[in-house]
Design a protein around this motif. Sequence first.
Motif, PDB file in Angstrom:
ATOM      1  N   ALA A  79       0.221  -1.029   0.281  1.00 54.18           N
ATOM      2  CA  ALA A  79       0.433   0.011  -0.022  1.00 54.18           C
ATOM      3  C   ALA A  79       0.948   1.182  -0.318  1.00 54.18           C
ATOM      4  N   ILE A  80       1.961   1.421   0.197  1.00 55.30           N
ATOM      5  CA  ILE A  80       2.927   2.254   0.669  1.00 55.30           C
ATOM      6  C   ILE A  80       3.943   2.446   0.037  1.00 55.30           C
ATOM      7  N   ASP A  81       4.438   1.691  -0.617  1.00 52.41           N
ATOM      8  CA  ASP A  81       6.027   0.919  -1.416  1.00 52.41           C
ATOM      9  C   ASP A  81       5.753  -0.036  -2.660  1.00 52.41           C
ATOM     10  N   PRO A  82       6.110   1.271  -3.904  1.00 51.78           N
ATOM     11  CA  PRO A  82       6.247   0.676  -5.168  1.00 51.78           C
ATOM     12  C   PRO A  82       6.704   0.026  -5.429  1.00 51.78           C
ATOM     13  N   THR A  83       8.191  -0.392  -4.841  1.00 55.56           N
ATOM     14  CA  THR A  83       9.107  -0.753  -5.165  1.00 55.56           C
ATOM     15  C   THR A  83       8.633  -2.720  -4.834  1.00 55.56           C
ATOM     16  N   ALA A  84       8.036  -2.393  -3.413  1.00 59.96           N
ATOM     17  CA  ALA A  84       7.639  -3.832  -2.830  1.00 59.96           C
ATOM     18  C   ALA A  84       6.567  -4.464  -3.448  1.00 59.96           C
ATOM     19  N   ARG A  85       5.495  -3.258  -4.126  1.00 62.45           N
ATOM     20  CA  ARG A  85       4.906  -4.692  -4.570  1.00 62.45           C
ATOM     21  C   ARG A  85       4.800  -4.845  -5.637  1.00 62.45           C
ATOM     22  N   ALA A  86       5.605  -3.774  -6.201  1.00 60.08           N
ATOM     23  CA  ALA A  86       6.475  -4.590  -7.870  1.00 60.08           C
ATOM     24  C   ALA A  86       6.379  -6.097  -7.736  1.00 60.08           C
ATOM     25  N   THR A  87       7.971  -6.097  -6.782  1.00 54.05           N
ATOM     26  CA  THR A  87       8.041  -7.313  -5.919  1.00 54.05           C
ATOM     27  C   THR A  87       7.390  -8.527  -5.976  1.00 54.05           C
ATOM     28  N   ILE A  88       6.454  -8.371  -4.722  1.00 53.23           N
ATOM     29  CA  ILE A  88       5.358  -8.991  -4.626  1.00 53.23           C
ATOM     30  C   ILE A  88       4.457  -8.982  -6.107  1.00 53.23           C
ATOM     31  N   VAL A  89       3.931  -8.861  -7.108  1.00 50.96           N
ATOM     32  CA  VAL A  89       2.896  -8.976  -7.934  1.00 50.96           C
ATOM     33  C   VAL A  89       3.745 -10.014  -8.490  1.00 50.96           C
ATOM     34  N   ASN A  90       5.117  -9.467  -8.827  1.00 43.75           N
ATOM     35  CA  ASN A  90       5.988 -10.331 -10.153  1.00 43.75           C
ATOM     36  C   ASN A  90       6.185 -11.999  -8.954  1.00 43.75           C
ATOM     37  N   GLN A  91       6.052 -11.640  -8.281  1.00 46.08           N
ATOM     38  CA  GLN A  91       6.464 -12.714  -7.396  1.00 46.08           C
ATOM     39  C   GLN A  91       5.309 -14.368  -7.446  1.00 46.08           C
ATOM     40  N   VAL A  92       3.910 -13.389  -7.041  1.00 52.52           N
ATOM     41  CA  VAL A  92       3.050 -13.933  -6.946  1.00 52.52           C
ATOM     42  C   VAL A  92       2.373 -14.119  -8.820  1.00 52.52           C
ATOM     43  N   VAL A  93       2.361 -13.366  -9.687  1.00 51.00           N
ATOM     44  CA  VAL A  93       1.354 -13.277 -10.671  1.00 51.00           C
ATOM     45  C   VAL A  93       2.682 -15.048 -11.762  1.00 51.00           C
ATOM     46  N   SER A  94       4.455 -14.890 -11.327  1.00 49.35           N
ATOM     47  CA  SER A  94       4.826 -15.952 -11.429  1.00 49.35           C
ATOM     48  C   SER A  94       4.285 -17.302 -11.262  1.00 49.35           C
ATOM     49  N   GLU A  95       3.807 -17.273 -10.351  1.00 51.99           N
ATOM     50  CA  GLU A  95       3.314 -18.776  -8.910  1.00 51.99           C
ATOM     51  C   GLU A  95       2.006 -18.914  -9.616  1.00 51.99           C
ATOM     52  N   THR A  96       1.238 -18.106 -10.311  1.00 51.09           N
ATOM     53  CA  THR A  96       0.127 -18.249 -10.234  1.00 51.09           C
ATOM     54  C   THR A  96      -0.406 -18.905 -12.050  1.00 51.09           C
ATOM     55  N   VAL A  97       0.068 -17.862 -12.939  1.00 50.70           N
ATOM     56  CA  VAL A  97      -0.073 -17.549 -13.765  1.00 50.70           C
ATOM     57  C   VAL A  97      -0.697 -18.639 -14.907  1.00 50.70           C
ATOM     58  N   ASN A  98       0.382 -20.224 -14.624  1.00 52.26           N
ATOM     59  CA  ASN A  98       0.447 -21.276 -14.982  1.00 52.26           C
ATOM     60  C   ASN A  98      -0.542 -21.651 -15.095  1.00 52.26           C
ATOM     61  N   ALA A  99      -0.875 -21.981 -13.885  1.00 53.68           N
ATOM     62  CA  ALA A  99      -2.326 -22.880 -13.300  1.00 53.68           C
ATOM     63  C   ALA A  99      -3.902 -21.713 -13.472  1.00 53.68           C
ATOM     64  N   CYS A 100      -3.833 -20.959 -13.461  1.00 51.23           N
ATOM     65  CA  CYS A 100      -4.746 -20.077 -14.698  1.00 51.23           C
ATOM     66  C   CYS A 100      -4.944 -19.993 -16.186  1.00 51.23           C
ATOM     67  N   VAL A 101      -3.411 -19.743 -16.980  1.00 52.31           N
ATOM     68  CA  VAL A 101      -3.199 -20.942 -18.068  1.00 52.31           C
ATOM     69  C   VAL A 101      -4.148 -21.670 -18.628  1.00 52.31           C
ATOM     70  N   SER A 102      -3.632 -22.942 -17.723  1.00 53.57           N
ATOM     71  CA  SER A 102      -4.291 -24.149 -17.973  1.00 53.57           C
ATOM     72  C   SER A 102      -5.262 -24.243 -17.700  1.00 53.57           C
ATOM     73  N   GLU A 103      -6.424 -24.024 -16.419  1.00 50.03           N
ATOM     74  CA  GLU A 103      -8.056 -23.558 -16.257  1.00 50.03           C
ATOM     75  C   GLU A 103      -8.172 -22.998 -17.431  1.00 50.03           C
ATOM     76  N   ALA A 104      -8.118 -21.879 -17.722  1.00 46.89           N
ATOM     77  CA  ALA A 104      -9.072 -21.038 -18.935  1.00 46.89           C
ATOM     78  C   ALA A 104      -9.060 -22.197 -20.713  1.00 46.89           C
ATOM     79  N   LEU A 105      -7.481 -23.046 -20.921  1.00 48.14           N
ATOM     80  CA  LEU A 105      -7.553 -23.524 -21.211  1.00 48.14           C
ATOM     81  C   LEU A 105      -8.516 -25.316 -21.713  1.00 48.14           C
ATOM     82  N   LYS A 106      -9.156 -25.296 -20.429  1.00 50.80           N
ATOM     83  CA  LYS A 106      -9.762 -26.401 -20.480  1.00 50.80           C
ATOM     84  C   LYS A 106     -11.228 -25.587 -20.682  1.00 50.80           C
ATOM     85  N   LYS A 107     -11.811 -24.726 -20.794  1.00 53.01           N
ATOM     86  CA  LYS A 107     -13.500 -24.441 -20.693  1.00 53.01           C
ATOM     87  C   LYS A 107     -13.377 -24.576 -22.096  1.00 53.01           C
TER      88      LYS A 107
END
Length: 125
Positions: free
Chosen positions: A97-125
């Motif tokens: 909420a207060i540190d844009p640099t930390a926000r970018a780091t957190i975002v990079n980490q969680v997107v990398s961990e989540t995107v593959n699962a969501c791509v697989s889920e979307a392609l199953k539809k």
Amino acid sequence: MKKRLAALAPVILVLTACATTETATTTATTSQQVGMAAIKIAINSKCVTELNNTPAWKTATQLMTAEQKQNIQTDICGCVSEKAPQNVTTLDLATAAIDPTARATIVNQVVSETVNACVSEALKK
């Protein structure tokens, strides 16, 4: 009059303590909500960028119409925006909420961990 004031003093102290605790809780909750909103916006943006820069995505979407591509991208990044914050701690939210640099780091980490699962889920539809 002094006796009434003396009798009311403990009640006033208790009520003040409750108000202080409630204010601190409200502030923490508001900080988390602001952090979560900032994280979700940044996650969605990072997801779109990451998808568009992935060679597999470019190949898979070559024969799709712009509308089809947009719909799948919306499904994938919507999934990522919903699932990724589940991997973020309360401290991360407050920091985001207060540190844009930390926000970018957190975002990079969680997107990398989540995107593959969501791509697989979307392609199953």
